[in-house]
Design a protein around this motif. Sequence first.
Motif, PDB file in Angstrom:
ATOM      1  N   ALA A  99       7.519  42.225 -18.962  1.00  0.00           N
ATOM      2  CA  ALA A  99       6.561  42.814 -19.900  1.00  0.00           C
ATOM      3  C   ALA A  99       5.349  43.375 -19.170  1.00  0.00           C
ATOM      4  O   ALA A  99       4.839  44.453 -19.519  1.00  0.00           O
ATOM      5  CB  ALA A  99       6.128  41.765 -20.919  1.00  0.00           C
ATOM      6  N   LEU A 100       4.885  42.659 -18.151  1.00  0.00           N
ATOM      7  CA  LEU A 100       3.740  43.144 -17.380  1.00  0.00           C
ATOM      8  C   LEU A 100       4.082  44.439 -16.631  1.00  0.00           C
ATOM      9  O   LEU A 100       3.259  45.348 -16.532  1.00  0.00           O
ATOM     10  CB  LEU A 100       3.277  42.069 -16.403  1.00  0.00           C
ATOM     11  N   GLU A 101       5.315  44.528 -16.127  1.00  0.00           N
ATOM     12  CA  GLU A 101       5.754  45.767 -15.468  1.00  0.00           C
ATOM     13  C   GLU A 101       5.807  46.913 -16.469  1.00  0.00           C
ATOM     14  O   GLU A 101       5.388  48.042 -16.169  1.00  0.00           O
ATOM     15  CB  GLU A 101       7.124  45.558 -14.828  1.00  0.00           C
ATOM     16  N   ASN A 106       3.311  51.881 -18.703  1.00  0.00           N
ATOM     17  CA  ASN A 106       2.852  52.576 -19.914  1.00  0.00           C
ATOM     18  C   ASN A 106       1.483  52.033 -20.326  1.00  0.00           C
ATOM     19  O   ASN A 106       1.352  51.359 -21.356  1.00  0.00           O
ATOM     20  CB  ASN A 106       3.864  52.380 -21.055  1.00  0.00           C
ATOM     21  N   PRO A 107       0.458  52.313 -19.535  1.00  0.00           N
ATOM     22  CA  PRO A 107      -0.860  51.713 -19.804  1.00  0.00           C
ATOM     23  C   PRO A 107      -1.513  52.187 -21.090  1.00  0.00           C
ATOM     24  O   PRO A 107      -2.443  51.540 -21.581  1.00  0.00           O
ATOM     25  CB  PRO A 107      -1.687  52.132 -18.578  1.00  0.00           C
ATOM     26  N   ASP A 108      -1.041  53.290 -21.669  1.00  0.00           N
ATOM     27  CA  ASP A 108      -1.683  53.842 -22.866  1.00  0.00           C
ATOM     28  C   ASP A 108      -1.205  53.204 -24.163  1.00  0.00           C
ATOM     29  O   ASP A 108      -1.746  53.508 -25.233  1.00  0.00           O
ATOM     30  CB  ASP A 108      -1.449  55.354 -22.936  1.00  0.00           C
ATOM     31  N   ARG A 109      -0.187  52.369 -24.099  1.00  0.00           N
ATOM     32  CA  ARG A 109       0.259  51.685 -25.322  1.00  0.00           C
ATOM     33  C   ARG A 109       0.546  50.217 -25.028  1.00  0.00           C
ATOM     34  O   ARG A 109       0.887  49.835 -23.917  1.00  0.00           O
ATOM     35  CB  ARG A 109       1.500  52.356 -25.917  1.00  0.00           C
ATOM     36  N   ASP A 211       9.632  46.631 -27.243  1.00  0.00           N
ATOM     37  CA  ASP A 211      10.044  46.747 -25.848  1.00  0.00           C
ATOM     38  C   ASP A 211      10.948  45.595 -25.438  1.00  0.00           C
ATOM     39  O   ASP A 211      11.830  45.751 -24.589  1.00  0.00           O
ATOM     40  CB  ASP A 211       8.807  46.761 -24.938  1.00  0.00           C
ATOM     41  N   ILE A 212      10.702  44.430 -26.036  1.00  0.00           N
ATOM     42  CA  ILE A 212      11.485  43.227 -25.736  1.00  0.00           C
ATOM     43  C   ILE A 212      11.796  42.507 -27.044  1.00  0.00           C
ATOM     44  O   ILE A 212      10.914  42.345 -27.892  1.00  0.00           O
ATOM     45  CB  ILE A 212      10.709  42.277 -24.798  1.00  0.00           C
TER      46      ILE A 212
END
Length: 283
Positions: A99-101, A106-109, A211-212
């Motif tokens: 999740a951190l990767e 995708n730093p904007d969301r 995402d997960i």
Amino acid sequence: MTRLSMTGLAAPSGAMNMIAALLEQRTGQQIAANRAWRIETALKPLLRAHGLSTLDELVSRLIAARTGELADQVVDALLNQETSFFRDAAVLDTLAEAALEMQAENPDRKVRIWSAGCSTGQEPLSLAMLFAEKDAAPEIVASDISPAAITRARAARYSQFEIQRGLPVRRMMLWFDSAGGDWVARPELVRRVQFRQHNLTADAPPPGRFDIILCRNVLLYFSLDLRRQVFETLAAAIRPGGVLVLGAGETVIGLTDHFVPCEKLRGFYRAVEPKPQARLAVG
């Protein structure tokens, strides 16, 4: 919850079979014949609460009931709510790093995670602790079919036995307060999780794409056809390339084309677009 309809059930022989059919009708979950003993064991407290002695008396009461309240209680008592804090801790650690990767890419969301079949909340609260310790705050949605389980998850109040199952003392002292022999999660932890009631076999997935998705040790209780249906629901809820986490005894192989084993994360599955069926050339 919907009202009990005996006419909607198959015609089972005996009270135990009728109760098992009610559970399957409401939730999709099946009780194997060699585990039928669990019905009577799980329902003993309910029988005592209603002044009943046998399952036959319970079924008679269900048939005569004017509301579905008793049926709701029966189904809720039969649901397997086995869970614990940091269950399969290595899996959760791997998931957190993934999740951190994703967040870095995708730093904007904000990364979104769905814990499907969360029971009384230990799994999503474990994730919330992990991410808080890493100064991360993904959106965590947690759902379960049981209204009683979700009520408990929102209250985040656990017995001494429950709190000791998988939760290190350091985290217990950091995130929980003692309350009359129980332990209650601090509000700043609970606020990191959105709890909701949801039926995997009947309801549309929560809004948006995730995402997960964790759906661990839920599919074990479904028929093969129902597992395929659930995979369709999960596929509709996950982003392309997203990660699906199942229980150790569960697999996507032979059941869906929407997920394949993840190359980077052993034991996880990656969401893909199914390949179109090749069309046969006509003469």
